[in-house]
Design a protein around this motif. Structure first.
Motif, PDB file in Angstrom:
ATOM      1  N   LEU A  17       0.825  -1.204   0.000  1.00 51.77           N
ATOM      2  CA  LEU A  17       0.000   0.000   0.000  1.00 51.77           C
ATOM      3  C   LEU A  17       0.863   1.259   0.000  1.00 51.77           C
ATOM      4  CD1 LEU A  17      -2.784  -1.053   2.543  1.00 51.77           C
ATOM      5  CD2 LEU A  17      -2.920  -0.992   0.048  1.00 51.77           C
ATOM      6  N   GLY A  18       1.979   1.211   0.725  1.00 54.83           N
ATOM      7  CA  GLY A  18       2.857   2.372   0.761  1.00 54.83           C
ATOM      8  C   GLY A  18       3.490   2.661  -0.580  1.00 54.83           C
ATOM      9  N   LEU A  19       3.956   1.603  -1.274  1.00 54.15           N
ATOM     10  CA  LEU A  19       4.603   1.800  -2.569  1.00 54.15           C
ATOM     11  C   LEU A  19       3.625   2.328  -3.609  1.00 54.15           C
ATOM     12  CD1 LEU A  19       7.146   1.500  -4.295  1.00 54.15           C
ATOM     13  CD2 LEU A  19       6.458  -0.876  -4.766  1.00 54.15           C
ATOM     14  N   THR A  20       2.403   1.765  -3.639  1.00 53.76           N
ATOM     15  CA  THR A  20       1.419   2.247  -4.609  1.00 53.76           C
ATOM     16  C   THR A  20       1.008   3.691  -4.317  1.00 53.76           C
ATOM     17  OG1 THR A  20      -0.379   1.277  -3.277  1.00 53.76           O
ATOM     18  CG2 THR A  20       0.525  -0.061  -5.058  1.00 53.76           C
ATOM     19  N   THR A  21       0.980   4.066  -3.048  1.00 54.09           N
ATOM     20  CA  THR A  21       0.668   5.444  -2.689  1.00 54.09           C
ATOM     21  C   THR A  21       1.778   6.390  -3.144  1.00 54.09           C
ATOM     22  OG1 THR A  21      -0.630   4.732  -0.771  1.00 54.09           O
ATOM     23  CG2 THR A  21       0.107   7.021  -0.798  1.00 54.09           C
ATOM     24  N   VAL A  22       3.027   5.938  -3.035  1.00 48.65           N
ATOM     25  CA  VAL A  22       4.151   6.745  -3.515  1.00 48.65           C
ATOM     26  C   VAL A  22       4.025   6.982  -5.015  1.00 48.65           C
ATOM     27  CG1 VAL A  22       6.649   6.721  -3.922  1.00 48.65           C
ATOM     28  CG2 VAL A  22       5.745   6.081  -1.679  1.00 48.65           C
TER      29      VAL A  22
ATOM     30  N   PRO B 291     -11.226   3.082   1.596  1.00 48.67           N
ATOM     31  CA  PRO B 291     -10.064   3.797   2.120  1.00 48.67           C
ATOM     32  C   PRO B 291      -9.945   5.180   1.516  1.00 48.67           C
ATOM     33  CG  PRO B 291      -9.411   2.178   0.468  1.00 48.67           C
ATOM     34  CD  PRO B 291     -10.872   1.954   0.732  1.00 48.67           C
ATOM     35  N   GLU B 292      -9.448   6.125   2.297  1.00 44.35           N
ATOM     36  CA  GLU B 292      -9.252   7.475   1.795  1.00 44.35           C
ATOM     37  C   GLU B 292      -8.080   7.499   0.837  1.00 44.35           C
ATOM     38  OE1 GLU B 292      -8.820  10.239   4.918  1.00 44.35           O
ATOM     39  OE2 GLU B 292     -10.816   9.884   5.760  1.00 44.35           O
ATOM     40  N   MET B 293      -8.228   8.286  -0.240  1.00 41.51           N
ATOM     41  CA  MET B 293      -7.201   8.358  -1.261  1.00 41.51           C
ATOM     42  C   MET B 293      -6.428   9.658  -1.130  1.00 41.51           C
ATOM     43  SD  MET B 293      -7.350   5.647  -2.889  1.00 41.51           S
ATOM     44  CE  MET B 293      -6.103   6.261  -4.015  1.00 41.51           C
TER      45      MET B 293
ATOM     46  N   ARG C   5      -6.263  -0.918  -3.080  1.00 39.37           N
ATOM     47  CA  ARG C   5      -6.985  -0.592  -1.853  1.00 39.37           C
ATOM     48  C   ARG C   5      -8.428  -1.101  -1.897  1.00 39.37           C
ATOM     49  NH1 ARG C   5      -5.014   3.772   1.467  1.00 39.37           N
ATOM     50  NH2 ARG C   5      -2.893   4.341   0.869  1.00 39.37           N
ATOM     51  N   ASN C   6      -9.091  -0.941  -3.023  1.00 36.95           N
ATOM     52  CA  ASN C   6     -10.488  -1.360  -3.110  1.00 36.95           C
ATOM     53  C   ASN C   6     -10.630  -2.873  -3.177  1.00 36.95           C
ATOM     54  OD1 ASN C   6     -12.672   0.984  -3.589  1.00 36.95           O
ATOM     55  ND2 ASN C   6     -10.688   1.665  -4.310  1.00 36.95           N
TER      56      ASN C   6
ATOM     57  N   GLY D 107       2.730   4.862 -17.060  1.00 36.91           N
ATOM     58  CA  GLY D 107       2.496   5.859 -16.021  1.00 36.91           C
ATOM     59  C   GLY D 107       1.086   5.782 -15.467  1.00 36.91           C
ATOM     60  N   LEU D 108       0.107   5.605 -16.345  1.00 38.18           N
ATOM     61  CA  LEU D 108      -1.284   5.522 -15.890  1.00 38.18           C
ATOM     62  C   LEU D 108      -1.541   4.247 -15.099  1.00 38.18           C
ATOM     63  CD1 LEU D 108      -3.108   6.839 -19.099  1.00 38.18           C
ATOM     64  CD2 LEU D 108      -2.613   8.073 -16.985  1.00 38.18           C
ATOM     65  N   VAL D 109      -0.885   3.154 -15.475  1.00 39.75           N
ATOM     66  CA  VAL D 109      -1.019   1.912 -14.706  1.00 39.75           C
ATOM     67  C   VAL D 109      -0.500   2.117 -13.284  1.00 39.75           C
ATOM     68  CG1 VAL D 109      -0.134  -0.438 -14.460  1.00 39.75           C
ATOM     69  CG2 VAL D 109      -0.960   0.346 -16.675  1.00 39.75           C
ATOM     70  N   LEU D 110       0.647   2.758 -13.150  1.00 37.15           N
ATOM     71  CA  LEU D 110       1.208   3.001 -11.826  1.00 37.15           C
ATOM     72  C   LEU D 110       0.287   3.881 -10.980  1.00 37.15           C
ATOM     73  CD1 LEU D 110       4.975   3.573 -12.719  1.00 37.15           C
ATOM     74  CD2 LEU D 110       3.922   1.529 -11.757  1.00 37.15           C
ATOM     75  N   TYR D 111      -0.361   4.862 -11.626  1.00 35.92           N
ATOM     76  CA  TYR D 111      -1.289   5.717 -10.897  1.00 35.92           C
ATOM     77  C   TYR D 111      -2.534   4.955 -10.455  1.00 35.92           C
ATOM     78  CZ  TYR D 111       1.297   9.949 -12.120  1.00 35.92           C
ATOM     79  OH  TYR D 111       2.259  10.917 -12.220  1.00 35.92           O
ATOM     80  N   SER D 112      -2.967   3.969 -11.245  1.00 39.00           N
ATOM     81  CA  SER D 112      -4.206   3.252 -10.919  1.00 39.00           C
ATOM     82  C   SER D 112      -4.019   2.226  -9.803  1.00 39.00           C
ATOM     83  CB  SER D 112      -4.745   2.542 -12.169  1.00 39.00           C
ATOM     84  OG  SER D 112      -3.914   1.453 -12.535  1.00 39.00           O
ATOM     85  N   LEU D 113      -2.770   1.830  -9.531  1.00 34.25           N
ATOM     86  CA  LEU D 113      -2.537   0.730  -8.596  1.00 34.25           C
ATOM     87  C   LEU D 113      -3.066   1.018  -7.195  1.00 34.25           C
ATOM     88  CD1 LEU D 113       1.047  -0.515  -9.542  1.00 34.25           C
ATOM     89  CD2 LEU D 113      -1.167  -1.468 -10.196  1.00 34.25           C
TER      90      LEU D 113
END
Length: 251
Positions: free
Chosen positions: A65-70, A244-246, A108-109, A97-103
């Motif tokens: 979760l931390g890495l995807t948030t980064v 979860p809050e985004m 989380r969901n 880039g968009l895939v990394l943003y969607s993770l």
């Protein structure tokens, strides 16, 4: 003023622009859709095993979760710049880039949906002889589907918007038309491409909402039964997983 003159006058609304640039708008829309669909599909394929790993191994939940948030917190221009040496100026650069943003949205969901499955349902399935794989596919995934599809909807709408940033490498779909229109002060092109981008996001969300309602008919039945009285209403809402809050996306 006639439609033929609206291009000369550089009006915001111009029917002549739609007539003469129809193919250009179609090509940009198709590119926008292609990049969006590819990004979301690849994001789901990556997020699902990551969510399963985070659910099964608690020690991995924080790092995943931390890495995807980064990834989600990196500004778009910086992300594309970091990926540029690997992919060059290509659609793959934008899609990655968009895939990394969607993770972060998808992981989380999916994780929230799986964690919200009642333990009683798992125990009952194990008592009937369900193995881990059958338990996942026949019990946990159907019950987690509403939260998972909600994540796909959020990720899709977000990706439709972020695809426009790909205009900086000439792979932004409608975003390329918006950027070109801003540089040339072409008002009709800016407005038309912007409206089409908004319509794509709305239509995609409605389509996925329809798919969600079709795949999860029991949620509608629960809502109807839950509305018959205050006690049932509280019971129905109590089992819904808390989303979860985004973090706020930095463009």
């Amino acid at each position: 003023m006639s439609e033929q003159n609206c291009l000369v006058a550089n009006d915001w609304v111009c029917g002549e622009y739609l007539r003469t640039r129809g193919q250009e708008l179609t090509d940009a829309t198709v590119q926008h859709l292609g990049i969006t669909v590819a990004s979301v599909v690849i994001g789901v394929l990556i997020s699902f095993p990551l969510a399963l790993l985070a659910r099964r191994r608690k020690a991995f939940a924080g790092p995943v979760l931390g890495l995807t948030t980064v990834f989600y917190s990196v500004p778009s221009l910086a992300m594309f710049s970091l990926l540029l040496p690997l992919f060059g100026l290509s659609a793959s650069l934008v899609i990655t880039g968009l895939v990394l943003y969607s993770l972060t949205i998808l992981v989380r969901n999916i994780l929230a949906g799986l964690q919200a499955v009642p333990e009683e349902a798992r125990e009952a399935a194990r008592g009937m002889g369900y193995g881990p794989l059958r338990l996942l596919w026949e019990v946990e995934l159907p019950l987690a589907l509403p939260a998972m599809l909600a994540g796909v909807r959020i990720a899709t709408v977000s990706t439709v918007a972020l695809t426009t940033v790909g205009a900086i490498v000439d792979y932004g779909g409608l975003g390329t038309l918006i950027l070109d229109g801003l540089h040339s002060d072409f008002k009709a092109q800016v407005l038309t491409a912007s409206v089409l981008c908004v319509l794509l996001a709305v239509l995609a969300d409605l389509l996925l909402l329809g798919v969600q309602r079709w795949l999860t008919p029991w949620t509608r039945a629960t809502a109807v039964r839950g509305g018959r009285g205050p006690h049932r209403r509280r019971a129905a809402t109590a089992v819904e997983p808390e989303m979860p809050e985004m973090p706020e996306k930095v463009a």
